[in-house]
Design a protein around this motif. Structure first.
Motif, PDB file in Angstrom:
ATOM      1  N   UNK A  80       0.859  -1.184   0.000  1.00  0.00           N
ATOM      2  CA  UNK A  80       0.000   0.000   0.000  1.00  0.00           C
ATOM      3  C   UNK A  80       0.896   1.236   0.000  1.00  0.00           C
ATOM      4  N   UNK A  81       0.746   2.074  -1.009  1.00  0.00           N
ATOM      5  CA  UNK A  81       1.576   3.259  -1.142  1.00  0.00           C
ATOM      6  C   UNK A  81       0.746   4.435  -1.652  1.00  0.00           C
ATOM      7  N   UNK A  82       1.220   5.636  -1.363  1.00  0.00           N
ATOM      8  CA  UNK A  82       0.650   6.846  -1.945  1.00  0.00           C
ATOM      9  C   UNK A  82       1.698   7.487  -2.847  1.00  0.00           C
ATOM     10  N   UNK A  83       1.331   7.729  -4.095  1.00  0.00           N
ATOM     11  CA  UNK A  83       2.236   8.352  -5.062  1.00  0.00           C
ATOM     12  C   UNK A  83       1.828   9.806  -5.291  1.00  0.00           C
ATOM     13  N   UNK A  84       2.819  10.648  -5.560  1.00  0.00           N
ATOM     14  CA  UNK A  84       2.603  12.070  -5.817  1.00  0.00           C
ATOM     15  C   UNK A  84       3.343  12.470  -7.080  1.00  0.00           C
ATOM     16  N   UNK A  85       2.725  13.330  -7.904  1.00  0.00           N
ATOM     17  CA  UNK A  85       3.426  13.804  -9.089  1.00  0.00           C
ATOM     18  C   UNK A  85       3.854  15.256  -8.916  1.00  0.00           C
ATOM     19  N   UNK A  86       4.474  15.814  -9.950  1.00  0.00           N
ATOM     20  CA  UNK A  86       5.042  17.159  -9.837  1.00  0.00           C
ATOM     21  C   UNK A  86       3.975  18.246  -9.723  1.00  0.00           C
ATOM     22  N   UNK A  87       2.724  17.921 -10.099  1.00  0.00           N
ATOM     23  CA  UNK A  87       1.632  18.883  -9.950  1.00  0.00           C
ATOM     24  C   UNK A  87       0.966  18.812  -8.575  1.00  0.00           C
ATOM     25  N   UNK A  88       1.442  17.882  -7.735  1.00  0.00           N
ATOM     26  CA  UNK A  88       0.887  17.748  -6.395  1.00  0.00           C
ATOM     27  C   UNK A  88      -0.276  16.785  -6.289  1.00  0.00           C
ATOM     28  N   UNK A  89      -0.656  16.151  -7.406  1.00  0.00           N
ATOM     29  CA  UNK A  89      -1.742  15.161  -7.366  1.00  0.00           C
ATOM     30  C   UNK A  89      -1.266  13.896  -6.675  1.00  0.00           C
TER      31      UNK A  89
END
Length: 229
Positions: A80-89
């Motif tokens: 179980x992980x949470x990913x984040x992109x450069x736009x903050x999503x």
């Protein structure tokens, strides 16, 4: 027309009863998982791919003790992980693996799991969506708990088959039972916190497609079949 529909319903019920009875009567002696090299989910799923990176500051919501006990009985591995992109999503991912998908110990429908944790389930629907060239029978829903609105997309595999309905599962288990095997299975789930559900669902499919292309090919094949990645 009524008679034809009635006959189809009767045939479907009979098939379900036969599959259920046969899956109990047949007692496979071997695990399908023992016929292949084990896949370690932690190392097979990249922590970074494309514009996405695991966000270490966001911890997954812990299940209740009762839910955790069920998870421990059903699955051998859970990532179980949470990913984040450069736009903050942010998109939350959960991939779970169970080496023995039997009638008593098999992946549970996520609307049931979320409801057991106090979420209200809205907009539950089934869609067939193309992911990396494969049409996947997935389930979508919106889980709501107070101000938290969480669109969720998930699907299951058992053995080498994508499954959704109870009958799908029974037929696949029966197929393996006749061969003397208990199949293994995977749950793939993505979700995000957003009241814009249409955008969230679209982003989840894009995220899933990119992730599947980036992960260990053996795991990708287990999750969507042996289609081009």
């Amino acid at each position: 027309m009524f008679a034809m529909n009635h006959l189809k319903s009767f045939g479907l019920c009979a098939l379900m009863l036969f599959a259920s009875y046969a899956s109990v009567a047949l007692t496979p002696q071997h695990l399908l998982s023992d016929t292949a090299t084990p896949i370690d989910l932690v190392s097979a799923i990249p922590v970074a791919f494309g514009d996405w990176l695991v966000d270490p500051n966001v911890a997954p919501v812990r299940p209740s003790p009762e839910q955790q006990e069920t998870l421990d009985q059903t699955y051998d591995q859970i990532v179980s992980r949470t990913y984040k992109n450069s736009q903050g999503a942010r998109i939350m991912l959960s991939v779970a693996y169970g080496s023995a998908q039997t009638r008593k110990m098999r992946a549970h429908r996520q609307e049931v799991c979320y409801a057991a944790q106090g979420f209200e389930i809205k907009g539950l629907r089934q869609d067939n969506i193309l992911v990396t060239g494969t049409e996947i029978p997935m389930t979508r829903m919106v889980a709501v708990q107070r101000s938290r609105v969480e669109p969720v997309t998930y699907w299951f595999t058992i053995g080498d088959s994508l499954v959704r309905s109870y009958l799908d599962r029974q037929i696949v288990q029966l197929k393996y039972a006749f061969s003397g095997f208990v199949p293994d299975g995977y749950l793939f789930r993505v979700s995000s916190i957003s009241s814009d559900t249409d955008t969230a669902f679209s982003d989840q499919i894009s995220f899933s497609s990119e992730l599947l292309r980036s992960m260990d090919r053996r795991l990708a094949e287990k999750l969507i079949g042996k289609a081009p990645i």
